[in-house]
Design a protein around this motif. Structure first.
Motif, PDB file in Angstrom:
ATOM      1  N   LEU A  13      66.324  -2.470 -24.807  1.00  0.00           N
ATOM      2  CA  LEU A  13      67.397  -2.279 -25.774  1.00  0.00           C
ATOM      3  C   LEU A  13      68.356  -3.463 -25.849  1.00  0.00           C
ATOM      4  O   LEU A  13      69.167  -3.535 -26.765  1.00  0.00           O
ATOM      5  CB  LEU A  13      68.187  -1.012 -25.421  1.00  0.00           C
ATOM      6  CG  LEU A  13      67.399   0.290 -25.484  1.00  0.00           C
ATOM      7  CD1 LEU A  13      68.262   1.435 -25.013  1.00  0.00           C
ATOM      8  CD2 LEU A  13      66.879   0.535 -26.869  1.00  0.00           C
ATOM      9  N   LEU A  14      68.275  -4.382 -24.917  1.00  0.00           N
ATOM     10  CA  LEU A  14      69.180  -5.520 -24.887  1.00  0.00           C
ATOM     11  C   LEU A  14      69.086  -6.393 -26.138  1.00  0.00           C
ATOM     12  O   LEU A  14      70.128  -6.751 -26.700  1.00  0.00           O
ATOM     13  CB  LEU A  14      68.939  -6.349 -23.625  1.00  0.00           C
ATOM     14  CG  LEU A  14      69.892  -7.515 -23.397  1.00  0.00           C
ATOM     15  CD1 LEU A  14      71.318  -6.999 -23.220  1.00  0.00           C
ATOM     16  CD2 LEU A  14      69.464  -8.321 -22.188  1.00  0.00           C
ATOM     17  N   PRO A  15      67.911  -6.727 -26.651  1.00  0.00           N
ATOM     18  CA  PRO A  15      67.875  -7.533 -27.885  1.00  0.00           C
ATOM     19  C   PRO A  15      68.509  -6.827 -29.078  1.00  0.00           C
ATOM     20  O   PRO A  15      69.164  -7.452 -29.907  1.00  0.00           O
ATOM     21  CB  PRO A  15      66.389  -7.772 -28.126  1.00  0.00           C
ATOM     22  CG  PRO A  15      65.733  -7.543 -26.829  1.00  0.00           C
ATOM     23  CD  PRO A  15      66.579  -6.559 -26.091  1.00  0.00           C
ATOM     24  N   ILE A  16      68.339  -5.508 -29.161  1.00  0.00           N
ATOM     25  CA  ILE A  16      68.946  -4.756 -30.254  1.00  0.00           C
ATOM     26  C   ILE A  16      70.464  -4.826 -30.156  1.00  0.00           C
ATOM     27  O   ILE A  16      71.163  -5.013 -31.153  1.00  0.00           O
ATOM     28  CB  ILE A  16      68.452  -3.295 -30.238  1.00  0.00           C
ATOM     29  CG1 ILE A  16      66.954  -3.256 -30.483  1.00  0.00           C
ATOM     30  CG2 ILE A  16      69.192  -2.454 -31.267  1.00  0.00           C
ATOM     31  CD1 ILE A  16      66.323  -1.911 -30.265  1.00  0.00           C
ATOM     32  N   PHE A  17      70.990  -4.711 -28.954  1.00  0.00           N
ATOM     33  CA  PHE A  17      72.427  -4.817 -28.743  1.00  0.00           C
ATOM     34  C   PHE A  17      72.929  -6.204 -29.119  1.00  0.00           C
ATOM     35  O   PHE A  17      73.957  -6.349 -29.780  1.00  0.00           O
ATOM     36  CB  PHE A  17      72.773  -4.507 -27.284  1.00  0.00           C
ATOM     37  CG  PHE A  17      74.200  -4.774 -26.943  1.00  0.00           C
ATOM     38  CD1 PHE A  17      75.197  -3.920 -27.370  1.00  0.00           C
ATOM     39  CD2 PHE A  17      74.552  -5.892 -26.205  1.00  0.00           C
ATOM     40  CE1 PHE A  17      76.518  -4.171 -27.066  1.00  0.00           C
ATOM     41  CE2 PHE A  17      75.865  -6.153 -25.891  1.00  0.00           C
ATOM     42  CZ  PHE A  17      76.858  -5.293 -26.323  1.00  0.00           C
ATOM     43  N   LEU A  18      72.205  -7.232 -28.699  1.00  0.00           N
ATOM     44  CA  LEU A  18      72.649  -8.597 -28.981  1.00  0.00           C
ATOM     45  C   LEU A  18      72.619  -8.912 -30.470  1.00  0.00           C
ATOM     46  O   LEU A  18      73.504  -9.586 -30.990  1.00  0.00           O
ATOM     47  CB  LEU A  18      71.788  -9.590 -28.206  1.00  0.00           C
ATOM     48  CG  LEU A  18      71.978  -9.576 -26.689  1.00  0.00           C
ATOM     49  CD1 LEU A  18      70.992 -10.528 -26.026  1.00  0.00           C
ATOM     50  CD2 LEU A  18      73.404  -9.921 -26.315  1.00  0.00           C
ATOM     51  N   VAL A  19      71.603  -8.431 -31.177  1.00  0.00           N
ATOM     52  CA  VAL A  19      71.524  -8.666 -32.622  1.00  0.00           C
ATOM     53  C   VAL A  19      72.611  -7.876 -33.353  1.00  0.00           C
ATOM     54  O   VAL A  19      73.234  -8.375 -34.291  1.00  0.00           O
ATOM     55  CB  VAL A  19      70.111  -8.309 -33.146  1.00  0.00           C
ATOM     56  CG1 VAL A  19      70.075  -8.279 -34.654  1.00  0.00           C
ATOM     57  CG2 VAL A  19      69.102  -9.297 -32.605  1.00  0.00           C
TER      58      VAL A  19
END
Length: 108
Positions: A13-19
């Motif tokens: 889920l980290l890339p979704i949060f960063l985007v």
């Protein structure tokens, strides 16, 4: 037996949060215009929620036919509950847009 860490569940889920972090940061930087933009987005979510509730009810009636009275009343009650939630979201979004308009007029 060893337990796996729950932290590994959050890694995908980290890339979704960063985007998603940058558009929210941009809305905050826009000030009253960002508040109005966010209000329009909330209104859109309310309309989509209400339309989805009606769509689900109509789908059940068309596909499964008319059910017994109690089941039909339960499905209608679910539809009305979701439609009221959509109406509340629309009201909150309209209040946000109105607040942003007042803020733009009096702050600048």
């Amino acid at each position: 037996m060893r337990r796996q860490s729950e932290t590994l569940l959050l890694v995908p889920l980290l890339p979704i949060f960063l985007v998603g972090m940058f558009p929210m940061f941009l809305i905050a930087l826009l000030g009253f215009f960002g508040l109005a933009l966010f209000g329009v987005l909330v209104i859109s979510v309310g309309l989509a929620s209400s339309n989805e509730a009606h769509d689900n009810f109509n789908h059940d009636v068309i596909v499964h036919g008319y059910a017994r009275g109690s089941e039909r009343k339960a499905r209608a009650s679910d539809m009305h509950l979701a439609a009221r939630l959509g109406l509340r979201l629309e009201a909150v979004g309209a209040a946000m847009v109105l607040t942003a308009a007042i803020g733009l007029c009096y702050a600048g």
